[in-house]
Design a protein around this motif. Structure first.
Motif, short mmCIF file in Angstrom:
data_model
loop_
_atom_site.label_atom_id
_atom_site.label_comp_id
_atom_site.label_asym_id
_atom_site.label_seq_id
_atom_site.Cartn_x
_atom_site.Cartn_y
_atom_site.Cartn_z
N TYR A 10 0.86 -1.19 0.00
CA TYR A 10 0.00 0.00 0.00
C TYR A 10 0.89 1.23 0.00
O TYR A 10 1.56 1.52 0.98
N HIS A 11 0.86 1.93 -1.13
CA HIS A 11 1.67 3.13 -1.34
C HIS A 11 0.88 4.35 -0.85
O HIS A 11 -0.07 4.77 -1.51
N LEU A 12 1.24 4.86 0.30
CA LEU A 12 0.54 5.99 0.90
C LEU A 12 1.09 7.29 0.32
O LEU A 12 2.26 7.60 0.50
N SER A 15 -2.76 10.01 1.97
CA SER A 15 -3.22 9.79 3.33
C SER A 15 -2.05 9.29 4.17
O SER A 15 -1.11 8.69 3.65
N SER A 16 -2.15 9.51 5.46
CA SER A 16 -1.12 9.04 6.37
C SER A 16 -1.45 7.63 6.87
O SER A 16 -2.58 7.15 6.72
N ILE A 93 2.63 -4.61 8.12
CA ILE A 93 4.01 -4.16 8.30
C ILE A 93 4.02 -2.64 8.13
O ILE A 93 3.60 -2.13 7.09
N VAL A 94 4.48 -1.93 9.16
CA VAL A 94 4.55 -0.47 9.07
C VAL A 94 5.97 0.00 9.37
O VAL A 94 6.74 -0.68 10.05
N PHE A 112 3.60 1.82 3.23
CA PHE A 112 4.78 2.69 3.22
C PHE A 112 4.41 4.08 2.72
O PHE A 112 3.52 4.25 1.90
N ASP A 113 5.12 5.06 3.23
CA ASP A 113 4.89 6.46 2.91
C ASP A 113 5.64 6.80 1.62
O ASP A 113 6.87 6.89 1.61
N GLY A 114 4.90 7.00 0.54
CA GLY A 114 5.49 7.31 -0.75
C GLY A 114 6.11 8.68 -0.82
O GLY A 114 6.81 9.01 -1.78
N ARG A 115 5.88 9.51 0.19
CA ARG A 115 6.48 10.85 0.22
C ARG A 115 7.83 10.84 0.92
O ARG A 115 8.52 11.85 0.96
#
Length: 152
Positions: A10-12, A15-16, A93-94, A112-115
């Motif tokens: 999941y490419h965030l 959203s956070s 998994i975070v 995961f945070d894409g930013r």
């Protein structure tokens, strides 16, 4: 014979984690599954724990932390270890936490945070490694409207 574990990335971007994780956990419980949320450290585990109590005024997600009494009974268990004491079907998994062995789960979610360039590069490396190993992978990203779309 059990099917291979599905591993969904999941490419965030819009959203956070705090916004996305509770909804995914709700859907997991709606399926009748239990979940393990694997955090990278105790501080992150504590923040997730707090968020699951407060994310909505009219609801909460029943959960506990590893080390709490009766952790094995929790529908959602937040941990830093690679154990599955509540016999969960879903693993979350975070923060780049270790994936470990996934065979005990039906589905693994890697959020995961894409930013964040480091998180993005880590997710790409993880994807390549898992792909080369023949894992059953899917990649989800948010549309401009915020809906999740399967991209791979």
């Amino acid at each position: 014979m059990k099917a291979r574990t599905e591993i969904w990335f999941y490419h965030l971007e819009r959203s956070s984690l705090d916004d996305v994780l509770p909804g995914l956990l709700e859907k997991t419980l709606d399926r009748g599954w239990r979940a393990v949320v694997r955090a990278s450290d105790g501080d992150r585990a504590a923040r997730i724990d707090e968020r699951l109590w407060t994310y909505r005024d009219d609801a909460f997600l029943p959960h506990g932390r590893s080390g709490d009494p009766h952790a094995e009974r929790q529908p959602i268990l937040i941990t830093e270890s690679q154990e599955n004491p509540n016999a969960a079907q879903a693993l979350f998994i975070v923060d780049g936490s270790e994936l470990g062995v996934t065979e005990a789960y039906d589905r693994c979610f890697i959020l995961f945070d894409g930013r964040d360039d480091t998180a993005l590069m880590g997710a790409r490396e993880r994807w390549k490694t898992l792909k080369a190993a023949g894992a059953d992978l899917a990649y989800w990203k948010q549309s401009p409207e915020g809906r999740w779309e399967k991209a791979a």
